[in-house]
Design an enzyme around this catalytic site. Structure first.
Site, PDB file in Angstrom:
ATOM      1  N   ASP A 188      39.612  26.848  43.115  1.00  0.00           N
ATOM      2  CA  ASP A 188      38.721  26.063  42.304  1.00  0.00           C
ATOM      3  C   ASP A 188      38.744  26.718  40.929  1.00  0.00           C
ATOM      4  OD1 ASP A 188      37.006  24.030  42.528  1.00  0.00           O
ATOM      5  OD2 ASP A 188      35.453  25.098  43.598  1.00  0.00           O
ATOM      6  N   ALA A 210      27.750  35.967  45.077  1.00  0.00           N
ATOM      7  CA  ALA A 210      27.779  34.703  45.798  1.00  0.00           C
ATOM      8  C   ALA A 210      29.228  34.252  45.855  1.00  0.00           C
ATOM      9  CB  ALA A 210      26.946  33.668  45.061  1.00  0.00           C
ATOM     10  N   ALA A 211      29.604  33.643  46.963  1.00  0.00           N
ATOM     11  CA  ALA A 211      30.954  33.103  47.072  1.00  0.00           C
ATOM     12  C   ALA A 211      30.809  31.625  47.364  1.00  0.00           C
ATOM     13  CB  ALA A 211      31.713  33.783  48.190  1.00  0.00           C
ATOM     14  N   SER A 212      31.904  30.905  47.253  1.00  0.00           N
ATOM     15  CA  SER A 212      31.803  29.513  47.632  1.00  0.00           C
ATOM     16  C   SER A 212      31.398  29.488  49.106  1.00  0.00           C
ATOM     17  CB  SER A 212      33.131  28.811  47.434  1.00  0.00           C
ATOM     18  OG  SER A 212      34.143  29.496  48.127  1.00  0.00           O
TER      19      SER A 212
END
Lengths: 421, 232
Positions: A263, A113-115
């Site tokens: 982040d 999963a990525a942002s």
């Protein structure tokens, strides 16, 4: 689930009005435990923007327990998963052709999963193994709507000055910037050059030909995420080495290039057993203002007394350069912050082989307390808000690594020589 | 394995044999059919182009013929009127979307929400170049006397074919679906959902219609979830 937690805290807020002080405390604690458990279970399914905004809000109002807060800092904005048919449409609309036509091989199921989306394995026609990041549709609009909603519900906190408008503006800007893959492509190329002096850091290579719209393609990076890395029980030596490098990387960015990658999410770093660190997500990059960089250079490892008039002038000059007046309360809490945290973790005059042990819980609590106090004083600068968020992520990671790091020495290496010294 | 393949090849050859009896005749017939189809496609293409630029009401069969480069009379050999052309286009559209789901080997094992997503998205992709016309056709279809309207025989037939396929997909994924006394409603509800999606899509001004994709994905996940819950 979002409503669940909101409900739980709303219930608490209502009860508080009718309970005595001690009762409030115990009640608060059980509310925290219950909510924290629920959060841990399902945190990832919360709407990203609301979650991140809530995190910042809670930092200032003490609504959330410190433990949860610290965990929140390292969480990632997560979009719903996409099935292969949706991935196909996103790639076709961005690159003009079906994934099977664009690549020699494309794996329809994501590997990470990525942002704001997910990442797929693929092999280019030239035979290179790549990571293809695909964004979930409509994210930009969703963020805009979420922020609008958040502005409405947080009106009281804004009116009281506890939630500065500049904080919401700053976060919205960051979130929206993350949806812009074109910008992220530029970031990757920028950091590939800027981080070249750090031989232990690897930055992916961007493949422009396969990057457009909601799709970003880069060379595949190797390594393990923090959790997997720790599961293999790395030696103290290796953990120290990696911790030191993460620390070095952080202050190289802040003090030398004035721009900060990502982040502070663990998923953005990959660790290798030979001590190398790969960066994988460049959606969130903050460029600090020149005034901030100057201030940090002067205030870090300040050798005199932090109660001196000279140190006070440093802060005032900084605030003036940013067009804000330094309030007496802010000034006091900045000094307290330096006294109770920075002087402990970054002693200005360390012994020769000094290393700070991030394995202790205490320093993290100090950091949380002081940053909360600082946020509550109103009149926070946008750059400082971002710095706190990033530092929190750094400290969390170092704490989990239980790393011992020569903090002051590293910072000193990156400081400009002071005037007249 | 090999022998199976070989025997299959043999039957194929056998099946092809009778055709060879009148190759010339067959070829001529085939070419004629091909020709007819080419003209039909030319008319539809010309009509859609005009619907898109001049609007549905502003387009005459004469203009269509001129654009297609044929006599107006020839148009009538293929279609009764322009509504007939529009209906033919929608039949093609449904056929295309159904085939794109059926021909996709991987989709066979996919969850229901993905199959339905692929179906509706396939339709929207087919309709995308004619967006303006679709909007007009929707409004036109609301007129009670319109052959495009829901009460015309052919339009009803098309809808049955479409919803029949939707029901087939539902049964594939939820085997006990039919036992539910309200099962007959599911396709009807889907039809209303589809029209709603079409409206959403028409009004979607986001870049690349990204909002429609998000809407489709989220609403189908919720919708299929409800459908499955009802079965338990």
């Amino acid at each position: 689930m979002g409503a669940d937690i909101a409900g739980s805290y709303l219930g608490y807020a209502l009860q508080r009005a009718f309970l005595g002080e001690t009762k409030t405390r115990t009640k608060l604690k059980s509310t925290h435990t219950r909510a924290a458990r629920r959060m841990r279970d399902e945190m990832q399914s919360l709407r990203g923007t609301a979650m991140k905004l809530g995190q910042t809000l809670s930092l200032q109002t003490g609504v959330l327990p410190d433990e949860t807060l610290a965990e929140l800092a390292t969480l990632q904005m997560q979009a719903p998963g996409m099935h292969p048919s949706l991935v196909r449409v996103q790639i076709k609309r961005s690159l003009g052709r079906d994934p099977e036509e664009v690549f020699k091989q494309f794996t329809p199921e994501p590997f990470a999963a990525a942002s704001l989306g997910q990442v797929h394995h693929a092999i280019t026609k030239a035979g290179e193994r790549v990571a293809v990041k695909v964004q979930y549709p409509g994210i930009r609009e969703a963020i805009t709507n979420d922020v609008k909603l958040f502005r409405a519900v947080s009106k009281p906190a804004q009116a009281s000055g506890h939630l500065p408008k500049v904080a919401i503006d700053e976060l919205e800007k960051q979130f929206l910037a993350e949806t812009d893959y074109q910008r992220e492509a530029d970031n990757i190329e920028f950091f590939e050059k800027a981080l070249a002096p750090l031989s232990f850091v690897k930055v992916p290579r961007l493949l422009r030909k396969y990057s457009a719209g909601k799709v970003l393609t880069m060379s595949l990076m190797r390594g393990q995420h923090l959790d997997d890395f720790l599961a293999n029980r790395p030696s103290q030596k290796l953990r120290n080495e990696l911790g030191t490098r993460l620390f070095d990387l952080f202050y190289f960015q802040v003090l030398k290039i004035g721009s900060l990658h990502a982040d502070p999410h663990w998923g953005n770093y990959l660790f290798e057993t030979d001590g190398r660190i790969s960066l994988v997500d460049f959606g969130c990059v903050k460029t600090l203002s020149p005034a901030t960089v100057t201030y940090l250079h002067q205030a870090f490892l300040y050798s005199g007394s932090i109660h001196s008039a000279d140190f006070g002038r440093l802060m005032e000059t900084y605030y003036r350069a940013e067009g804000l007046k330094l309030l007496a309360v802010t000034r006091r809490s900045l000094i307290k912050f330096a006294e109770n945290f920075y002087r402990k973790v970054y002693p200005p005059d360390p012994k020769k082989d000094y290393r700070f042990d991030f394995g202790s819980r205490e320093f993290l609590n100090d950091y949380l307390n002081e940053s909360k106090n600082l946020f509550r004083t109103k009149g926070m600068l946008a750059d400082l808000i971002f710095m706190v968020r990033s530092e929190m992520g750094l400290y969390q990671t170092l704490h989990r690594l239980k790393a011992q790091v020569p903090t002051s020495q590293i910072v000193r290496n990156h400081l400009r020589p002071a005037h007249g010294r | 394995m090999i022998s199976k393949k070989a025997s299959k090849r043999k039957t194929e050859v056998a099946a092809r044999k009778p055709m060879k009896r009148s190759p010339a005749k067959k070829r001529v017939a085939g070419r004629r059919a091909q020709n007819k189809q080419a003209i039909r496609n030319r008319i539809v293409k010309a009509a859609l182009g005009l619907f898109q630029t001049k609007g549905f009401d502003g387009t005459t069969t004469r203009a269509i013929a001129r654009k297609a480069g044929i006599a107006e009379g020839t148009v009538f050999n293929y279609f009764k009127n322009k509504e007939d052309i529009a209906l033919y286009f929608f039949e093609q559209e449904v056929g295309h979307a159904v085939a794109s789901v059926r021909d996709n080997e991987r989709l066979r094992k996919a969850p229901l929400e993905e199959k339905l997503f692929a179906l509706v998205e396939g339709q929207l992709e087919y309709l995308a170049p004619y967006e303006r016309f679709i909007g007009a056709a929707l409004i036109h279809a609301l007129k009670p006397s319109s052959p495009l309207g829901p009460f015309s025989h052919r339009a009803m037939e098309l809808r049955h074919r479409y919803l029949g396929f939707v029901e087939e997909l539902m049964e594939e994924s939820i085997p006990k679906h039919k036992q539910d006394p309200l099962a007959f409603l599911a396709p009807e509800v889907f039809w209303i959902y589809y029209l709603g999606t079409l409206l959403y899509w028409l009004y979607d001004s986001s870049e690349n219609k990204q909002n429609t994709l998000a809407f489709l994905d989220r609403s189908l996940t919720i919708g299929v979830g409800l459908l499955k819950k009802g079965k338990r």
